[in-house]
Design an enzyme around this catalytic site. Structure first.
Site, PDB file in Angstrom:
ATOM      1  CB  THR A 216      39.284  41.358  37.613  1.00 38.57           C
ATOM      2  OG1 THR A 216      40.197  40.487  37.610  1.00 38.57           O
ATOM      3  CG2 THR A 216      39.784  41.551  38.731  1.00 38.57           C
TER       4      THR A 216
ATOM      5  CB  THR B 201      44.548  36.254  40.278  1.00 36.52           C
ATOM      6  OG1 THR B 201      45.593  36.677  39.685  1.00 36.52           O
ATOM      7  CG2 THR B 201      43.466  37.695  40.643  1.00 36.52           C
TER       8      THR B 201
END
EC number: 2.3.1.35
Lengths: 408, 408
Positions: A162, A199
């Site tokens: 990401t 994350t």
């Protein structure tokens, strides 16, 4: 999610040459979940007999895919197994729609690959609170299944990125009973990184055979010393997932094998450190070694208090040997400390001891040391045998730019 | 300590007109402890009969002046009392030299003012780890004593500033039995601010009489709802001190009086909020209201997790209604939460409910709301009656500039 910026200055020279793991194949595709012009879905299919173990975020608001994985880990171990990961959308805080999406994706994976749905694990990473356009993923499953091949770990690492600025991989080979087994892992993560699994998505594969219960226990223990010892910003994601598949294709049983555990820990630590090195805005990689604490837990509390302190992280960004802020962080950690027994070093430079600055301390030497890219801050509490090492990065204008200047 | 930059955009219009408190006099001087061209030492002398109470940092590496104050609070209450504060040097982590400096300063205050040394309280704020040049303070004590006057609270507030961009003061008047008592307080603090008393010095005075034990208990209770509910950067100082003197000069006994407690809480909250409004680099003032938690402690844990999240603080700086990060912070706080019972509002805008974005939510409305300078983030857990409110500011390039770009 923030825009992808230039590659971290702490990035390794290139993606490592990972050993192919017999018994597992990969495919990636550009499904347009959110990003355009790049792959964003990864499928891994593991042969029947593979043990699958997992460690997940402890967030109370964990995502639908995490809840689904947790329900499945430790369940039936017959048949093949699959992992499907998308980037761009976390499918977190999406209410009952989230569960529906997971059900649709896992059933579609099962239909395309023949893997029983109880053995299909999914992860989603990206924006929180938007419905996952699962139909875009479902539409690509036959293509993914047709494209599966053993030698595609780098492509898999790229598809799950990401805000990462580089794909992350690590591997090890271990001799067991005259035969070699291999471990290859990939990871993603750069922001919202804190202990208790931030994350971060991590997938590790080995051709060794490891009994599922033993693998699960080993993974949990090693996570405490690796992924749970890194922090970028103290924020914990809703979606953290570490999945490991042991295919057994080598014919070698590594259950309970110490050399295997050591090699696996090295792979996990390498991946964890790569996540820190891709910390949003990071320009320095910092190892914090705490010794002499009253317990290991106290040592970790001190280490994380130092690693998470915005004042220390900004001082490191400013190449300022501001050891007073280290004293402050130790004081606030909540763990036992005695000001007058404490010693602090930056690299080999003894900064403070016996409750005050060391007589040998030179500000000029310390300032020169702080200009390095890789730094070690060592703290000895002088109280006991407790020790821990944690890893972090600095807090820079880059972090603010990535997280504030960009409108999501 | 960082350089003093321009005044915070969140600063009040001016220093308030504080009521003079009978029974206490102030003086300030430029002693050159570290700063040049400004006052840096403040002396307050309180008449005999004054009750003195205090609340201090819980840091395990607390400073020598804090340890000295803690040893004295609750001790002999005869005779006058004095508070001596210097800025520029924290006298923290200075080994036995720190204790020596405190002893020299308190004895000199006693000699100059006639206040018994057991009733002389000191605070030091500024750089950690450098010896306090106490002789510069001692040399000014006769001048300070000669200059004492009742109407100098603003000058006192200015002398104790470090990275503060404005002096902080607040006051209240209370009617008790047909007579009026007054409360006036001053504070300093802008970085290293977190619950459990951060780099913050607070001095509050009243002409009411309050029995020492009762005052001490009241101050502790009110601190939990005021100064311990603010956070700038989650970092806790070695030097936090709140001292309160009740001179009794009004002849009114406020011991156990509810209206007095309410007025004192208002003064403390006002000062606490001014500290947040002077948060390093702050451009937004944020109130986080948590309701419906399983307990008040859970509510505070959620509130602080939100207030301390770098990802939320940068989103606020970027005027981004990134409610997914609020979900993340609630999940990581460690306190009880049920994703599907949670609701989140920004001001009057209901953002999320029942585990997903609200049907009425408009991203455009929320983005417009985030442009305000004063923001309210409200979270209802839907679990019980627990509630807490905490206050914080955003995390901006200004914070990085103040703490990283400047070499101390």
């Amino acid at each position: 999610m923030a825009k992808i910026t230039k590659v971290s200055p702490l990035a390794p020279a290139g993606f490592p040459d990972l050993p192919v793991i017999d018994g597992v194949r990969f495919a990636t595709v550009a499904a347009g979940v959110r990003y355009q012009g790049r792959t964003d879905v990864m499928l891994a299919v593991m042969d029947p007999g593979t043990s699958v173990a997992g460690v997940f975020t402890r967030s109370a608001t964990r995502s639908a895919p995490v809840l689904d994985c947790q329900a499945k880990i430790g369940g039936p171990s017959d048949g093949a197994a699959a992992i499907l990961v998308n980037s761009g959308n976390a499918n977190a805080f999406t209410g009952h729609h989230g569960q529906t999406s997971v059900a649709k994706v896992t059933r579609a994976v099962s239909a395309a690959t023949g893997v029983p749905v109880e053995r299909v694990f999914t992860s989603s990473t990206g924006v929180i609170g938007e419905p996952l356009p699962h139909e875009r993923i479902v539409a690509k499953l036959d293509d993914l299944n047709a494209a599966l091949k053993a030698d595609a770990l780098k492509e898999a690492a790229q598809a799950i990125m990401t805000t990462d600025t580089f794909p992350k991989g690590a591997s090890a080979r271990v001799e067991i009973g005259g035969k070699t087994v291999s471990i290859s892992g990939i990871a993603k993560g750069s922001g919202m990184i804190a202990p208790d699994m931030a994350t971060m998505l991590v997938y590790i594969f080995t051709d060794a055979r490891v009994e599922q219960g033993a693998l699960q226990q080993l993974l949990g223990e090693l996570t405490d010393r690796t992924f749970n010892c890194i922090t970028v910003d103290s924020d914990t994601s809703t979606s953290d997932t570490l999945l490991m598949g042991a295919t057994g294709a080598s014919g070698v049983d590594a259950t309970g094998n110490a050399a295997f555990a050591e090699a696996l820990e090295a792979v996990m630590l390498d991946l964890a450190q790569q996540v820190v090195k891709d910390g949003e805005g990071a320009t320095k990689f910092v190892e914090i070694r705490v010794t002499g604490a009253a317990s290991d837990a106290d040592a970790k509390a001190h280490g994380l208090a130092i690693a998470n302190s915005p004042l220390i992280k900004t001082a490191i960004a400013g190449e300022d040997p501001n050891w007073g802020r280290v004293v402050m962080a130790i004081g606030k950690s909540g763990a036992a400390a005695d000001r007058d027994r404490l010693s602090i070093s930056f690299g080999d430079i003894l900064v403070a001891e016996k409750g005050w600055v060391s007589p040998s301390y030179s500000e000029a030497d310390a300032a020169a040391y702080m200009k390095r890219q890789d730094l070690v801050i060592a703290v000895d509490l002088g109280l006991g045998e407790g020790r821990a090492t944690v890893w972090t990065c600095d807090l820079t204008h880059g972090y603010i730019e990535i997280n504030a200047d960009y409108r999501s």
